[in-house]
Design a protein around this motif. Structure first.
Motif, mmCIF file in Angstrom:
data_model
loop_
_atom_site.group_PDB
_atom_site.id
_atom_site.type_symbol
_atom_site.label_atom_id
_atom_site.label_comp_id
_atom_site.label_asym_id
_atom_site.label_seq_id
_atom_site.Cartn_x
_atom_site.Cartn_y
_atom_site.Cartn_z
ATOM 1 N N UNK A 156 0.833 -1.211 0.000
ATOM 2 C CA UNK A 156 0.000 0.000 0.000
ATOM 3 C C UNK A 156 0.867 1.260 0.000
ATOM 4 N N UNK A 157 1.880 1.274 0.845
ATOM 5 C CA UNK A 157 2.772 2.441 0.885
ATOM 6 C C UNK A 157 3.466 2.648 -0.457
ATOM 7 N N UNK A 158 3.923 1.546 -1.051
ATOM 8 C CA UNK A 158 4.593 1.654 -2.349
ATOM 9 C C UNK A 158 3.623 2.122 -3.429
ATOM 10 N N UNK A 159 2.415 1.574 -3.438
ATOM 11 C CA UNK A 159 1.429 1.941 -4.455
ATOM 12 C C UNK A 159 1.107 3.428 -4.404
ATOM 13 N N UNK A 160 0.822 3.931 -3.204
ATOM 14 C CA UNK A 160 0.548 5.364 -3.061
ATOM 15 C C UNK A 160 1.782 6.185 -3.425
ATOM 16 N N UNK A 161 2.946 5.710 -2.982
ATOM 17 C CA UNK A 161 4.183 6.427 -3.296
ATOM 18 C C UNK A 161 4.472 6.461 -4.778
ATOM 19 N N UNK A 162 4.194 5.360 -5.463
ATOM 20 C CA UNK A 162 4.432 5.309 -6.912
ATOM 21 C C UNK A 162 3.552 6.313 -7.633
ATOM 22 N N UNK A 163 2.275 6.349 -7.254
ATOM 23 C CA UNK A 163 1.356 7.292 -7.900
ATOM 24 C C UNK A 163 1.826 8.724 -7.691
ATOM 25 N N UNK A 164 2.118 9.080 -6.462
ATOM 26 C CA UNK A 164 2.505 10.467 -6.166
ATOM 27 C C UNK A 164 3.855 10.810 -6.786
ATOM 28 N N UNK A 165 4.819 9.887 -6.708
ATOM 29 C CA UNK A 165 6.150 10.159 -7.270
ATOM 30 C C UNK A 165 6.104 10.256 -8.786
#
Length: 574
Positions: A156-165
């Motif tokens: 979940x952290x990676x998924x949100x981070x990928x979208x924002x980054x």
């Protein structure tokens, strides 16, 4: 409290229906990410419906919690990667590796929930067979359960981070849409995480509110932001597609000159395994470092097809803050162009030189006729010799052009022994007084075109026989193969004649002819150009006690080559 729980359950059911409806509405869209968005909506919708139906009853509430907590991060991650055109999950093995920890953790969690009394409404476990498992097995289930929960949290952290980054990195992406999409799945998941220690009656309204927020965020993304009206993946995938489609080889290195990336053209050109070369220094793969590449107009490097000549462009890679992160090395194959330019220059000079000399000889004989200085038969012989030289030169130039106009054919394979046998037989018939021998393994194949190899070998062998003035003239053709370098097939033509003059050899390797230093003809140039086209090497050695050894190295035949290249015969360059 019961009234609040009832309202929460109604909201959950309504939210589930709304999410499924949004997913169904995008399923038929002709967009690459429509399917992954539908899957995300389905996961959210089904978990909301399931939670609304089962309410706060144990153990189904915990099963609902487990499924949602594990599945939502996976669905969001897959959608984010798909929508923004990232290639992390492009291969099946990567997908399996991505899903396995969550699936295994989910199975362990189900064993714990259904096999322990504390997760049941009564005093006994929901599934008696699971409760009967030995303690070590239950300990393993607990461990897998924890691994699955931690893994889902990380995803979940990676998924949100990928979208924002990704949104921040690419200017063509809408920041508002990125934030909205990130929280489509994050809101319910965060609610599951925060309410883990809450009583079910308290957690249910919170979860209902977060699912309702997901409905609103999803509707906002599909309508207000028009998430499928554009193609954000094009700006992300576009550079990747362009890089993959380039005919030029591209190698990306970091500041330490370690390879971090290379395109498909580079993989094919150098015959390397992408995984094996990433992390290695550039010099270990190309044989030269960045400093040498920057200072060179072009350079020669060993490739999967033998030696080729490349023009090189080195461009610094900087991040948005202007900090240099590495370099991109673009290699453009100029072997054919350089050879063509050289061939035109040499043909021009040789033709002009020989034409001038032979025509001068013809005019000189004409003057002798006018002055009656020689008889007619002697003059005719001199004129005929000069004319024959011009005809021979023109024929050789035509043969060189025919040989060099043969298109390159990848995956070519030629039986070296068969070609050598043909050449030796022809030269023997032309020069019966010369002993022409061959010693070539019958199973030796070279990764070259027969149409190029035959005229090259004929040229070398015929030249050695023609100029051999020894009392016992002899020419021997031998061949062998080694495991060293990109051109392991070695052919040697050894004679005991007068040898090839040093200035003739030097002209070839200096790459051009000058007014004061030129080859006597086109024979050696034809050999040099033909070997260059085949990706091979040419070298000369003095034979002891007399003569020359011409050494030719050629690429080996590629494994799995289906058939040799057979073609109509081409005139033998001489």
């Amino acid at each position: 409290m019961n009234g609040i729980v009832t309202v929460a359950r109604v909201v959950l059911v309504a939210s589930g229906v709304g999410l499924l409806w949004l997913g169904a509405g995008t399923r038929t869209r002709d967009q690459p990410a429509a399917l992954s968005f539908t899957v995300l909506m389905a996961v959210l919708g089904v978990t909301a419906l399931f939670l609304g139906v089962v309410g706060v009853g144990l153990p189904m509430y915990m099963v609902s919690w487990l499924v949602a907590f594990t599945a939502i991060p996976l669905a969001l991650a897959v959608f984010a990667v798909d929508y923004y055109g990232l290639e992390w999950l492009a291969a099946t093995d990567r997908v399996l590796a991505f899903l396995t920890p969550a699936v295994v953790g989910g199975i362990g969690g189900l064993v714990v929930i259904l096999g322990e009394p504390e997760f049941s409404a009564g005093r006994t476990a929901a599934v008696g067979a699971l409760a009967a498992l030995p303690s070590p097995a239950m300990d393993v289930a607990h461990a897998l359960h924890r691994v699955g929960l931690y893994y889902a949290s990380g995803v979940m952290l990676v998924a949100v981070g990928v979208v924002l980054a990704t949104v921040r990195q690419y200017d063509h992406l809408d920041t508002g849409l990125g934030v909205t999409l990130a929280f489509v799945g994050a809101w319910p998941w965060l609610a599951y995480l925060v309410t883990l220690a809450f009583p079910q009656e308290t957690a249910l309204p919170v979860l209902a509110g977060c699912y309702l927020a997901s409905v609103g965020a999803s509707r906002l993304a599909t309508s207000w932001y028009g998430m499928f009206d554009g193609a954000p993946a094009a700006g992300t995938v576009g550079p990747e597609v362009v890089l993959a489609g380039l005919d030029d080889s591209v190698v990306v290195v970091d500041r330490e000159e370690q390879i971090v990336r290379l395109n498909e053209a580079a993989v094919r050109t150098f015959g390397v395994d992408r995984g094996a070369v990433v992390g290695r220094r550039l010099e270990a793969v190309l044989g030269v470092d960045l400093r040498a590449l920057r200072s060179a107009d072009d350079f020669e490097v060993a490739t999967a097809e033998g030696k080729r000549r490349f023009e090189v462009t080195v461009s610094a890679l900087s991040d948005p803050k202007g900090r240099r992160r590495g370099d991109a090395v673009v290699l453009h194959d100029v072997t054919e162009r350089r050879t063509r330019e050289q061939r035109l220059a040499v043909l021009n000079r040789v033709l002009r030189h020989n034409l001038r000399n032979d025509m001068s000889a013809i005019l000189g004989h004409a003057d002798l006729v006018e002055d009656d200085a020689l008889d007619g038969e002697e003059v005719a012989a001199g004129i005929r010799e000069a004319a024959d030289g011009l005809i021979d030169l023109g024929e050789r130039a035509r043969e060189v052009e025919e040989m060099m106009s043969i298109p390159r054919r990848l995956g070519a394979q030629t039986d070296v022994a068969a070609v050598v046998g043909d050449v030796v037989a022809e030269v023997r018939s032309e020069y019966p007084d010369v002993e022409v021998l061959s010693a070539v393994p019958t199973d030796l194949d070279a990764g070259v075109d027969r149409r190029l190899l035959r005229p090259v070998l004929y040229n070398v062998v015929e030249n050695a026989a023609r100029h051999n003035d020894a009392d016992d003239p002899r020419v021997e053709v031998s061949a062998s193969v080694s495991d060293e370098g990109p051109a392991p097939v070695a052919i040697a033509v050894t004679d005991n004649g007068p040898g090839i003059p040093e200035h003739e050899r030097r002209v070839l390797f200096e790459g051009d002819e000058t007014a004061l230093q030129h080859g006597s003809g086109l024979g050696l140039w034809a050999v040099y150009w033909g070997i260059t086209r085949m990706g091979g090497d040419l070298a000369f050695e003095d034979n002891e006690p007399r003569g020359t050894v011409v050494r030719i190295r050629l690429p080996a035949a590629a494994e799995g080559t289906a058939e040799a290249v057979e073609a109509a015969p081409v005139g033998e360059a001489g």
